[in-house]
Design a protein around this motif. Sequence first.
Motif, short mmCIF file in Angstrom:
data_model
loop_
_atom_site.label_atom_id
_atom_site.label_comp_id
_atom_site.label_asym_id
_atom_site.label_seq_id
_atom_site.Cartn_x
_atom_site.Cartn_y
_atom_site.Cartn_z
N GLU A 39 43.47 54.85 56.81
CA GLU A 39 44.61 55.76 56.82
C GLU A 39 45.49 55.45 55.61
O GLU A 39 45.90 54.31 55.40
N GLN A 40 45.77 56.50 54.81
CA GLN A 40 46.55 56.28 53.60
C GLN A 40 48.03 56.03 53.87
O GLN A 40 48.72 55.42 53.05
N SER A 41 48.52 56.47 55.03
CA SER A 41 49.93 56.26 55.37
C SER A 41 50.12 54.89 56.02
O SER A 41 49.17 54.16 56.29
N ASN A 104 47.69 52.13 54.90
CA ASN A 104 47.99 52.04 53.46
C ASN A 104 46.71 51.89 52.63
O ASN A 104 46.69 51.19 51.62
N THR A 105 45.65 52.55 53.07
CA THR A 105 44.36 52.48 52.38
C THR A 105 43.82 53.89 52.18
O THR A 105 43.44 54.55 53.15
N ARG A 106 43.80 54.33 50.95
CA ARG A 106 43.32 55.68 50.65
C ARG A 106 41.90 55.62 50.11
O ARG A 106 41.64 54.95 49.10
N THR A 108 38.99 57.17 48.12
CA THR A 108 38.89 58.15 47.04
C THR A 108 37.48 58.69 46.85
O THR A 108 37.30 59.82 46.41
N THR A 123 38.09 52.65 47.57
CA THR A 123 39.48 52.92 47.87
C THR A 123 40.28 53.04 46.59
O THR A 123 39.80 52.71 45.50
N ALA A 124 41.52 53.50 46.71
CA ALA A 124 42.38 53.64 45.54
C ALA A 124 42.65 52.30 44.88
O ALA A 124 42.95 52.23 43.69
N LEU A 138 40.47 64.17 57.62
CA LEU A 138 41.59 64.40 56.71
C LEU A 138 42.50 65.52 57.17
O LEU A 138 43.63 65.63 56.71
N ASN A 142 47.06 68.85 55.27
CA ASN A 142 47.41 67.54 54.72
C ASN A 142 47.73 67.57 53.24
O ASN A 142 48.17 66.57 52.68
N ASN A 349 41.15 65.49 48.37
CA ASN A 349 41.38 64.19 47.75
C ASN A 349 40.22 63.22 47.92
O ASN A 349 40.39 62.01 47.76
#
Length: 529
Positions: A39-41, A104-106, A108, A123-124, A138, A142, A349
Amino acid sequence: MPDKKKNELSVAIIGAGLGGVAAAVNLKRAGISSFTIFEQSAGPGGTWWDNTYPGAECDIPIAFYAYSFKPHDWARTHASQAEIQSYIQSAIDDYDIGPNLRFNTRVTDAVWDDQRHLYTLTTAAGERMTFNVVISALGLLNVPRYPDWPGLERFRGPKFHTARWEHQHDLAGKDVIVVGIGSTAAQVVPAVAKIAGKVTMFAREPAYVMPKNERDLTADERKRLGTRWGRLRERARLFWNIERGMSVRNPDSKRQKDTRAAFMRYRDQVFQGRPDLIEKLTPDYPFACKRPVGSTDFFPALTRENVEVVPRAVVSVTPDGVVDHAGVEHRGDVLVMATGFQPWNFLANLNLVGRGGRRIHGVWGDEPDAFLGIQVAGFPNFFMLYGPNTNYFCVTFMLERQAEFIARALKRMIRTDSTAIEVRRSVMDVYNRWVDRALSRKTLEGNCNNYYHTATGKNVVTWPWRGTVYLLATRIGGLASFTRRVGEDKTRTRFEPGRATAKGSAPHPATAKPEAAPAPGKKAEALDA
């Protein structure tokens, strides 16, 4: 005890919103516990984590919007953003999914290796990991749609999208410009109008607005909904009402005529003595051509003395306000963009690479499609939640059906000792022609501006039939997939468990040069399956 082989199947879930959590719960129910949710958030909830604007709440009765597998003692018929986000967190706690989450992991990139039947995720931060299966959760809403108005960067006051609300700004007594008239604006305007000096709302095209009749639940109702039978009966009642209402999409149906008449009565009641608002806010297209707005306080808020409705589009921005299509400048202290999302921009994304090094966006071009919105030919072991043409009245209903479909597909892989599963191209193409023909006869293709279509005019968002049809389709749709094993379908190789690797320590598995995206409006050549 879970079967050992099931634990060897590693799954990556991208997104921890309603869809990602539903997928995780269904995997655990199937005995598959080796999964990671990225989850990127900083927390779970997806759209319910991002959208914290004033007045944010669901416009569907929460008894049906909530998970079927997760009871909750709701106080009202409709729940707020904070309540829904907390509910999603409680589902994570109840099913012990917390240890599988990485915030906090996006992610890519997801690249398929057809030699090993594994995906390499990047990941980013540059971390690489391998997994047997990837599930994209996703979501549909979003990616915010920011307008390209000339001069936007020159606006001197605070300016932000509703999905990225900036709470540090005090709007009390300020002149607030709100651009949009969709479901988000219908919640923002009544909340902001109570404290702002003035609210100027730009409505390029009026929407059908009907009261959602939210209220507190009585003690007896809460007691009844606290029982399994009471919940099932209420969900069945709400589902049946939704299914009956789907006939409104037929432009010549009696329900279409009756619903439009009901809107006119409601409009006339609220705007009594305000012919200016009646003229500005009456659609000239069929009901359901674009998503109707459910709100009890939106129309009444537009009658306030400190609210002005401008029935024109914004064409440019000045340092002190915005200019409408008629060339009139409207001054304001704060600019709020309730301009929606890019639901047609699936996997926007994520760089997904499938068989032969082909990228998903190169294969799709401007017209994303998938089988049941879940699988795409040429991309083995990849599944989507709420993918193309699965937008139905209630997102949670569809997400649960899709999560169940995926769990069954993975159990089939385990049962047959397969290392890859993929939908047949021929079946996917027939299915999508079936969807396109059905959509061509709906009000969704009327003379309105909606978020269902790509630049080519193709509707890639909406599910054309009732929810019962989708339920049945996902029950039997697994028959459209074929399975393979590593080694040209001959070697009975068991799963090679996916594992994390140190940053930069492993070569990228995609050696073929990805194909370029086709020119706008053109479809890429189909992959052979």
